[in-house]
Design an enzyme around this catalytic site. Structure first.
Site, PDB file in Angstrom:
ATOM      1  N   GLU A 224      -8.172 -10.987  68.394  1.00 59.31           N
ATOM      2  CA  GLU A 224      -9.123 -10.216  67.587  1.00 59.31           C
ATOM      3  C   GLU A 224      -9.051  -8.744  67.950  1.00 59.31           C
ATOM      4  O   GLU A 224      -9.009  -8.385  69.130  1.00 59.31           O
ATOM      5  CB  GLU A 224     -10.530 -10.762  67.845  1.00 59.31           C
ATOM      6  CG  GLU A 224     -11.422 -10.727  66.637  1.00 59.31           C
ATOM      7  CD  GLU A 224     -10.964 -11.686  65.543  1.00 59.31           C
ATOM      8  OE1 GLU A 224     -10.235 -11.222  64.628  1.00 59.31           O
ATOM      9  OE2 GLU A 224     -11.314 -12.871  65.601  1.00 59.31           O
ATOM     10  N   HIS A 225      -9.039  -7.906  66.934  1.00 55.22           N
ATOM     11  CA  HIS A 225      -8.910  -6.453  67.092  1.00 55.22           C
ATOM     12  C   HIS A 225      -7.607  -6.092  67.805  1.00 55.22           C
ATOM     13  O   HIS A 225      -7.531  -5.109  68.540  1.00 55.22           O
ATOM     14  CB  HIS A 225     -10.137  -5.864  67.814  1.00 55.22           C
ATOM     15  CG  HIS A 225     -11.355  -5.838  66.931  1.00 55.22           C
ATOM     16  ND1 HIS A 225     -11.591  -4.827  66.046  1.00 55.22           N
ATOM     17  CD2 HIS A 225     -12.353  -6.732  66.754  1.00 55.22           C
ATOM     18  CE1 HIS A 225     -12.715  -5.082  65.382  1.00 55.22           C
ATOM     19  NE2 HIS A 225     -13.190  -6.239  65.786  1.00 55.22           N
TER      20      HIS A 225
ATOM     21  N   SER B 224     -16.525 -11.520  37.409  1.00 56.97           N
ATOM     22  CA  SER B 224     -16.702 -12.429  38.542  1.00 56.97           C
ATOM     23  C   SER B 224     -17.933 -13.285  38.294  1.00 56.97           C
ATOM     24  O   SER B 224     -18.982 -12.758  37.896  1.00 56.97           O
ATOM     25  CB  SER B 224     -16.875 -11.626  39.829  1.00 56.97           C
ATOM     26  OG  SER B 224     -17.491 -12.434  40.804  1.00 56.97           O
TER      27      SER B 224
ATOM     28  N   GLY C 212     -16.876 -12.248  57.771  1.00 59.40           N
ATOM     29  CA  GLY C 212     -15.766 -12.325  58.715  1.00 59.40           C
ATOM     30  C   GLY C 212     -14.707 -13.327  58.300  1.00 59.40           C
ATOM     31  O   GLY C 212     -13.855 -13.703  59.089  1.00 59.40           O
TER      32      GLY C 212
ATOM     33  N   SER D 128     -12.814 -12.799  55.462  1.00 62.18           N
ATOM     34  CA  SER D 128     -11.842 -12.061  54.639  1.00 62.18           C
ATOM     35  C   SER D 128     -11.970 -12.291  53.139  1.00 62.18           C
ATOM     36  O   SER D 128     -10.987 -12.515  52.435  1.00 62.18           O
ATOM     37  CB  SER D 128     -10.412 -12.394  55.069  1.00 62.18           C
ATOM     38  OG  SER D 128     -10.229 -11.992  56.374  1.00 62.18           O
TER      39      SER D 128
ATOM     40  N   GLU E 267      -7.517  -1.086  51.522  1.00 59.41           N
ATOM     41  CA  GLU E 267      -8.657  -0.928  52.442  1.00 59.41           C
ATOM     42  C   GLU E 267      -8.675   0.474  53.051  1.00 59.41           C
ATOM     43  O   GLU E 267      -9.703   1.140  53.079  1.00 59.41           O
ATOM     44  CB  GLU E 267      -8.562  -1.944  53.599  1.00 59.41           C
ATOM     45  CG  GLU E 267      -8.594  -3.390  53.185  1.00 59.41           C
ATOM     46  CD  GLU E 267     -10.006  -3.909  52.904  1.00 59.41           C
ATOM     47  OE1 GLU E 267     -10.989  -3.212  53.214  1.00 59.41           O
ATOM     48  OE2 GLU E 267     -10.108  -5.026  52.360  1.00 59.41           O
TER      49      GLU E 267
ATOM     50  N   ASP F 222      -5.698  -9.947  57.861  1.00 60.60           N
ATOM     51  CA  ASP F 222      -6.380 -10.747  56.838  1.00 60.60           C
ATOM     52  C   ASP F 222      -5.497 -10.926  55.604  1.00 60.60           C
ATOM     53  O   ASP F 222      -5.388 -12.018  55.046  1.00 60.60           O
ATOM     54  CB  ASP F 222      -7.698 -10.077  56.428  1.00 60.60           C
ATOM     55  CG  ASP F 222      -8.572  -9.770  57.630  1.00 60.60           C
ATOM     56  OD1 ASP F 222      -8.310 -10.311  58.714  1.00 60.60           O
ATOM     57  OD2 ASP F 222      -9.523  -8.977  57.474  1.00 60.60           O
TER      58      ASP F 222
ATOM     59  N   TYR G 129     -16.405  -0.398  63.279  1.00 54.93           N
ATOM     60  CA  TYR G 129     -14.997  -0.791  63.200  1.00 54.93           C
ATOM     61  C   TYR G 129     -14.055   0.408  63.334  1.00 54.93           C
ATOM     62  O   TYR G 129     -13.137   0.422  64.162  1.00 54.93           O
ATOM     63  CB  TYR G 129     -14.732  -1.551  61.898  1.00 54.93           C
ATOM     64  CG  TYR G 129     -13.352  -2.160  61.832  1.00 54.93           C
ATOM     65  CD1 TYR G 129     -13.132  -3.488  62.179  1.00 54.93           C
ATOM     66  CD2 TYR G 129     -12.244  -1.388  61.459  1.00 54.93           C
ATOM     67  CE1 TYR G 129     -11.865  -4.039  62.138  1.00 54.93           C
ATOM     68  CE2 TYR G 129     -10.971  -1.926  61.421  1.00 54.93           C
ATOM     69  CZ  TYR G 129     -10.784  -3.248  61.755  1.00 54.93           C
ATOM     70  OH  TYR G 129      -9.526  -3.786  61.730  1.00 54.93           O
TER      71      TYR G 129
HETATM   72  C1  GLA Z   1     -11.162  -7.360  60.275  1.00 56.66           C
HETATM   73  C2  GLA Z   1      -9.952  -6.566  59.839  1.00 56.66           C
HETATM   74  C3  GLA Z   1      -8.669  -7.105  60.475  1.00 56.66           C
HETATM   75  C4  GLA Z   1      -8.835  -7.241  61.982  1.00 56.66           C
HETATM   76  C5  GLA Z   1     -10.124  -7.967  62.320  1.00 56.66           C
HETATM   77  C6  GLA Z   1     -10.374  -7.980  63.806  1.00 56.66           C
HETATM   78  O1  GLA Z   1     -11.096  -8.661  59.780  1.00 56.66           O
HETATM   79  O2  GLA Z   1      -9.816  -6.612  58.443  1.00 56.66           O
HETATM   80  O3  GLA Z   1      -7.603  -6.261  60.151  1.00 56.66           O
HETATM   81  O4  GLA Z   1      -8.751  -6.006  62.607  1.00 56.66           O
HETATM   82  O5  GLA Z   1     -11.238  -7.377  61.694  1.00 56.66           O
HETATM   83  O6  GLA Z   1      -9.427  -8.735  64.451  1.00 56.66           O
END
Ligand code: GLA
Length: 379
Positions: free
Chosen positions: A34-35, A68, A122, A124, A158, A170, A219
């Protein structure tokens, strides 16, 4: 009625005929890593059963129209004149803009969309929407859907259009997911390897019902802090800092940069160890690494909230749970647990009761298999 039937029926109602194409683009859950993606590192996500469904027919006037079933405002614009207008349409417009800017000759289409990926959780939802839209453009305009390339357009949407400085995980997993496998992605060169889940395990997604927004949360700040740490080590990304190097110099780094770097350096190691654990069918070790990942995200990267901590801790305490952690960007949203398949329902029920007692929030808890990535679905 499932989502596929619902989107077809709504299309027929609006347009009086069957859609010419139906696309499914999944959300994702990240098992570990993650990250790390925007640090050129390793991630280990899988595509999930929940997805964006898009039913379309081409149109000849160079316009995009998308309704949608979950949103009040439809999206409507001309490819020749793409302007910001806010809302969910930004993801549709951003994809069109990035594809056009890179020289693609795009045709118009009109569509109905529906999704069961909860927004801001979280999982996506926006990457799934981007990949569905990218696939729609590919089909209608007659170019191949290349997963890695489309993921890059999603990330640029994004970064350059929406203003969220996210990495590429994602979009990569939504585009390239494989049924039955998690995907190890090396974010330096987008090389992928399918990794099977340990036998007899199941994956639970546990929604805290708290939400994030990557344009407003910490973020972008986290990303800057990682860049500052990489600059200190004179490398282009933290991926290139080994644990030995980090330990030799960590006290020279200021706080909180030191903690951010420690998370990324150790998380990359944990992710590679998780792959080994999966290859050895070692669920307890994979679970332990997930628990360690959560602690690092909580204490060093500081992207959890109270609800995510309570959710992870509650899950970790259940018999039959190998490990649990927050998943995705953090600041709200979902946690993920690796559980013994035959105890999955007991774990889910116990976590739901105990989480609600602790927070007053009623969580959504569901299991998911590892699903296929974005594709045209033949009905
Ligand atoms: C979000 C971002 C990803 C990633 C995660 C953390 O989902 O879109 O690119 O950085 O956070 O892992």
């Amino acid at each position: 009625m499932n989502l596929q039937q619902r989107v077809i029926e709504a299309f027929e109602q609006q347009f009086g005929e069957r859609p010419s194409t139906i696309i499914r683009a999944p959300g994702r859950v990240n098992l570990i890593g993650e990250h790390t993606d925007y640090n050129d590192g390793f991630v280990l996500p899988m595509a999930i059963d929940r997805a964006v469904w898009l039913a379309l027919r081409p149109r000849g006037d160079g316009r995009i129209h998308a309704t949608s079933l979950e949103q009040t405002e439809p999206v409507d614009f001309a490819l020749a004149d793409i302007q910001h207008s806010g809302g969910w349409g930004e993801y549709v417009k951003g994809m069109a803009k990035m594809l056009l800017d890179s020289g693609h000759d795009l045709a118009g289409w009109e569509s109905i969309l529906t999704s069961d990926v909860p927004v801001g959780s979280g999982l996506s939802s926006s990457a799934a929407l981007e990949m569905a839209v990218g696939c729609a453009f590919a089909v209608v305009s007659g170019f191949p859907f290349d997963g890695n390339q489309m993921a890059r357009f999603g990330q640029r949407t994004e970064n350059e259009w929406v203003g969220a400085n996210t990495g590429i995980m994602d979009q990569m997993i939504s585009a390239n997911g494989q049924a039955g496998y998690a995907l190890l992605i090396d974010c330096r060169d987008l090389a992928t390897q399918p990794i099977p889940l340990p036998s007899g395990t199941a994956v639970l997604i546990m929604d805290t019902m708290t939400r994030h927004s990557h344009t407003e949360s910490g973020y972008n700040e986290r990303r800057q802090q990682c860049e500052a740490a990489a600059a200190y080590f004179e490398v282009s990304a933290l991926r290139y800092v080994s644990i030995t190097e980090f330990l030799a110099h960590e006290t020279e780094l200021e706080l909180p940069i030191r903690k951010r770097a420690r998370h990324v350096v150790t998380e990359n190691l944990r992710t590679l160890n998780a792959v080994k654990a999966m290859r050895n069918n070692d669920a307890p070790l994979l679970g332990q690494l997930m628990n360690e990942s959560h602690a690092s995200l909580r204490d060093d990267f500081e992207v959890t909230n109270d609800e995510l901590d309570i959710m992870a801790r509650t899950a970790q305490a259940q018999p039959g749970c190998y490990g649990a952690r927050m998943t995705g960007g953090g600041f709200g949203g979902c946690a993920v647990a690796l559980v013994q398949a035959d105890l999955m329902h007991d774990v889910a029920a116990a976590v739901a009761t105990q989480y609600e007692a602790a927070t007053g929030l009623k969580p959504q808890i569901f299991s998911t298999s590892a699903a296929a990535g974005t594709a045209v679905i033949q009905d």
